[in-house]
Motif scaffolding. Sequence first.
Motif, short mmCIF file in Angstrom:
data_model
loop_
_atom_site.label_atom_id
_atom_site.label_comp_id
_atom_site.label_asym_id
_atom_site.label_seq_id
_atom_site.Cartn_x
_atom_site.Cartn_y
_atom_site.Cartn_z
N MET A 193 -0.30 5.91 -16.18
CA MET A 193 0.08 7.22 -16.75
C MET A 193 -0.16 8.29 -15.71
O MET A 193 -1.15 8.23 -14.98
CB MET A 193 -0.81 7.55 -17.94
CG MET A 193 -0.69 6.60 -19.06
SD MET A 193 -1.83 7.18 -20.35
CE MET A 193 -2.38 5.59 -20.88
N ARG A 194 0.74 9.24 -15.69
CA ARG A 194 0.63 10.35 -14.73
C ARG A 194 1.10 11.65 -15.38
O ARG A 194 1.80 11.61 -16.39
CB ARG A 194 1.55 10.12 -13.51
CG ARG A 194 1.30 8.80 -12.76
CD ARG A 194 2.53 7.92 -12.77
NE ARG A 194 2.26 6.59 -12.21
CZ ARG A 194 2.60 6.22 -10.97
NH1 ARG A 194 3.25 7.05 -10.19
NH2 ARG A 194 2.30 5.01 -10.54
N VAL A 195 0.77 12.76 -14.75
CA VAL A 195 1.33 14.07 -15.13
C VAL A 195 2.35 14.42 -14.05
O VAL A 195 2.00 14.54 -12.88
CB VAL A 195 0.22 15.14 -15.18
CG1 VAL A 195 0.82 16.51 -15.50
CG2 VAL A 195 -0.85 14.77 -16.20
N MET B 196 0.84 -1.20 0.00
CA MET B 196 0.00 0.00 0.00
C MET B 196 0.88 1.25 0.00
O MET B 196 1.80 1.38 0.81
CB MET B 196 -0.92 -0.01 1.22
CG MET B 196 -1.96 -1.12 1.22
SD MET B 196 -3.17 -0.96 -0.11
CE MET B 196 -4.33 0.19 0.63
N HIS B 197 0.57 2.16 -0.90
CA HIS B 197 1.37 3.39 -1.06
C HIS B 197 0.49 4.46 -1.71
O HIS B 197 -0.56 4.15 -2.27
CB HIS B 197 2.58 3.11 -1.96
CG HIS B 197 2.18 2.79 -3.36
ND1 HIS B 197 1.74 1.53 -3.75
CD2 HIS B 197 2.07 3.57 -4.47
CE1 HIS B 197 1.40 1.57 -5.02
NE2 HIS B 197 1.58 2.79 -5.49
N GLN B 198 0.96 5.70 -1.65
CA GLN B 198 0.33 6.79 -2.39
C GLN B 198 1.21 7.14 -3.57
O GLN B 198 2.43 7.03 -3.48
CB GLN B 198 0.21 8.05 -1.52
CG GLN B 198 -0.70 7.91 -0.33
CD GLN B 198 -0.51 9.07 0.63
OE1 GLN B 198 0.55 9.25 1.23
NE2 GLN B 198 -1.55 9.87 0.78
N ASP B 199 0.62 7.59 -4.68
CA ASP B 199 1.40 8.15 -5.78
C ASP B 199 1.51 9.64 -5.48
O ASP B 199 0.56 10.40 -5.70
CB ASP B 199 0.68 7.93 -7.12
CG ASP B 199 0.64 6.46 -7.53
OD1 ASP B 199 1.16 5.61 -6.79
OD2 ASP B 199 0.07 6.18 -8.59
N LYS B 200 2.66 10.06 -4.97
CA LYS B 200 2.76 11.45 -4.52
C LYS B 200 4.08 12.09 -4.91
O LYS B 200 4.43 13.13 -4.37
CB LYS B 200 2.52 11.53 -3.01
CG LYS B 200 3.51 10.74 -2.20
CD LYS B 200 3.27 10.93 -0.71
CE LYS B 200 4.35 10.18 0.05
NZ LYS B 200 4.09 10.11 1.47
N TYR C 35 -4.28 5.69 -0.74
CA TYR C 35 -3.36 4.53 -0.70
C TYR C 35 -3.95 3.41 -1.55
O TYR C 35 -5.17 3.20 -1.59
CB TYR C 35 -3.18 4.05 0.74
CG TYR C 35 -2.26 4.92 1.55
CD1 TYR C 35 -0.89 4.63 1.62
CD2 TYR C 35 -2.74 6.02 2.26
CE1 TYR C 35 -0.04 5.43 2.38
CE2 TYR C 35 -1.89 6.82 3.01
CZ TYR C 35 -0.54 6.52 3.06
OH TYR C 35 0.31 7.30 3.80
N HIS C 36 -3.07 2.68 -2.21
CA HIS C 36 -3.51 1.55 -3.04
C HIS C 36 -2.36 0.56 -3.17
O HIS C 36 -1.20 0.93 -2.96
CB HIS C 36 -3.96 2.05 -4.42
CG HIS C 36 -2.91 2.82 -5.16
ND1 HIS C 36 -2.66 4.16 -4.91
CD2 HIS C 36 -2.01 2.45 -6.10
CE1 HIS C 36 -1.66 4.56 -5.69
NE2 HIS C 36 -1.24 3.54 -6.41
N GLY C 37 -2.71 -0.67 -3.53
CA GLY C 37 -1.67 -1.69 -3.68
C GLY C 37 -2.24 -2.93 -4.36
O GLY C 37 -3.44 -3.01 -4.68
MN MN Z 1 0.71 3.58 -7.31
#
Ligand code: MN
Length: 217
Positions: free
Chosen positions: A207-209, A125-129, A181-183
């Motif tokens: 995909m991200r910005v 579990m983590h955040q994309d930050k 959070y997701h995993g």
């Molecule tokens: Mn992620």
Amino acid sequence: MSMLGSRVEIAPGAVHVPGWLSVEEQRRLVAACRAWAAGPVPIRHTVLPRGGVMSVQTVCIGWHWQPYQYTRTADDVNGVRVAEFPGWMVQVGRRALVAAYGGHDGYTPDTALINFYDGAAKLGMHQDKDEKSDAPVVSLSIGDTCTFRFGNTHTRTKPYTDIQLASGDLFVFGGASRYAYHGVPKVHPGTADPAAGLAGGRLNITMRVTGLADAPL
Ligand code: MN
Ligand code: SIN
């Protein structure tokens, strides 16, 4: 009852669209990812700052992610600049936002993390930050089905919702869910349709910005 193409809101701003990619689109994405996995920066298991090694294998395009920053060159792999983020992938990202939210608002992703999970790989579990933009994250899954755990923005524990992400599924998280959070606690071996181009394992493209710009020359 089939849920293909229907839109399921898992949390505000977090939308699952099962079966969004056609088999042909999946095959094209698998072929593109195979080429990126070979180079210019080869796919590898990311090494964490304290020495741990991720079970997932990752290759990036546009910008290279390593814990916990983005750079143009893969300084923790071979020092080479990553492949360009292609215009056709921007278009896939925009179509994804239209499917999830009904509009794309000029969405222009500039990086993708391409993750390959063998049958035993997991993602905690983590955040994309590490992005300097709160634009949505677009996630595409191909190959074996996984259990995807989508939680909350405050803790890496409950409350969370477990869903199954199967080959061709789209998942978008933005807005109030952007920093949830997701995993991936489990991949389910043998669940893929080989027609999508993967004999085994799970491919995920996020995909991200980044919100980053190159330094002036
Ligand atoms: Mn992620
Ligand atoms: C990620 O969180 O970066 C990947 C998620 C997934 O593999 O579905």
